[in-house]
Design an enzyme around this catalytic site. Structure first.
Site, mmCIF file in Angstrom:
data_model
loop_
_atom_site.group_PDB
_atom_site.id
_atom_site.type_symbol
_atom_site.label_atom_id
_atom_site.label_comp_id
_atom_site.label_asym_id
_atom_site.label_seq_id
_atom_site.Cartn_x
_atom_site.Cartn_y
_atom_site.Cartn_z
ATOM 1 C CB CYS A 13 -0.999 -0.044 1.137
ATOM 2 S SG CYS A 13 -2.424 0.993 0.824
ATOM 3 C CG HIS A 35 -3.126 -3.238 3.999
ATOM 4 N ND1 HIS A 35 -2.135 -2.537 4.645
ATOM 5 C CD2 HIS A 35 -3.868 -2.310 3.346
ATOM 6 C CE1 HIS A 35 -2.265 -1.252 4.409
ATOM 7 N NE2 HIS A 35 -3.313 -1.080 3.617
ATOM 8 C CD GLU A 75 -0.118 -5.319 5.917
ATOM 9 O OE1 GLU A 75 0.001 -5.964 4.841
ATOM 10 O OE2 GLU A 75 -0.384 -4.100 5.951
HETATM 11 N N1 GLN Z 1 -3.543 6.414 0.856
HETATM 12 C C1 GLN Z 1 -2.290 6.160 1.525
HETATM 13 C C2 GLN Z 1 -1.144 6.933 0.893
HETATM 14 O O1 GLN Z 1 -1.313 7.558 -0.107
HETATM 15 C C3 GLN Z 1 -1.976 4.679 1.538
HETATM 16 C C4 GLN Z 1 -2.991 3.937 2.360
HETATM 17 C C5 GLN Z 1 -2.478 2.699 3.006
HETATM 18 O O2 GLN Z 1 -1.273 2.445 3.093
HETATM 19 N N2 GLN Z 1 -3.384 1.919 3.532
HETATM 20 O O3 GLN Z 1 -0.071 6.941 1.398
#
Ligand code: GLN
Length: 191
Positions: A79, A172, A174
């Site tokens: 992410c 994610h 994890e």
């Molecule tokens: N929207 C977040 C970002 O731009 C990422 C979201 C996340 O890691 N769950 O950093």
């Protein structure tokens, strides 16, 4: 037993430490350069990519991580961690820095408001059964360079990619207790 650091200045560090430990890795948080030196591999967790990049800069980890990534250290971004690994960002802040190394363009918060957080079962290259994927204000991959392999897609866009020693997922792995994606990363480290 590979030594896997989890970037720990911000983000969902504990979940990654648990997932890696459950697979038999020696996992530990990385907050300073000397901890980075101990790593056979590094995980960049989910969180807020702008904050993570700023803190990495402040705590003098940004350039050392860039150098290790360039030198071939296996690194897995989830992410926000995917955003940090990307060479190019769409929808970033004007001054947003990345670690880079992964030849992709990543769009932040790509799924929009309607589906901003959702779950889906995804086919994943190299895994026989689908992966249950949790997306939280996730990016997607907008464009990939020639050496990038797409491992999974959602809504018609890559959401898991690999390029040599680098791996990244928009979701994610994890958080749902299925260790298979982390196992693929450990295979890359031990490979
Ligand atoms: N929207 C977040 C970002 O731009 C990422 C979201 C996340 O890691 N769950 O950093």
């Amino acid at each position: 037993m590979p030594a896997i650091g989890v970037f720990a200045l911000q983000g969902d560090v504990r979940e990654h430490l648990q997932a890696l430990t459950a697979l038999g890795a020696a996992a530990f948080p990385v907050r300073r350069p000397r901890e980075l030196d101990q790593c056979d591999g590094l995980v960049l967790p989910g969180g807020e990519s702008t904050t993570m990049a700023k803190l990495a800069r402040t705590f003098e980890l940004l350039d050392p991580i860039r150098e290790r990534v360039k030198a071939g250290m296996p690194t897995f971004g989830t992410c926000a961690g995917m955003i940090l690994l990307a060479d190019r960002i769409e929808g970033g802040t004007a001054d947003q820095e990345t670690i880079g190394g992964l030849d992709v363009t990543v769009r932040r918060n790509a799924f929009g408001r309607q589906v901003d957080s959702f779950e889906a079962d995804l086919d994943f290259a190299g895994l026989p059964a689908p992966v249950h994927a949790v997306f939280i204000r996730a990016p997607w991959v907008e464009q990939t360079g020639p050496d990038v392999e797409v491992l999974a897609e959602a809504h018609g866009h890559p959401v898991a990619v690999r390029q040599g020693h680098l791996m990244a997922t928009s979701f994610h792995p994890e958080v749902d207790g299925d260790g298979r994606v982390h196992r693929l990363f450990l295979d890359l480290v031990q490979g």
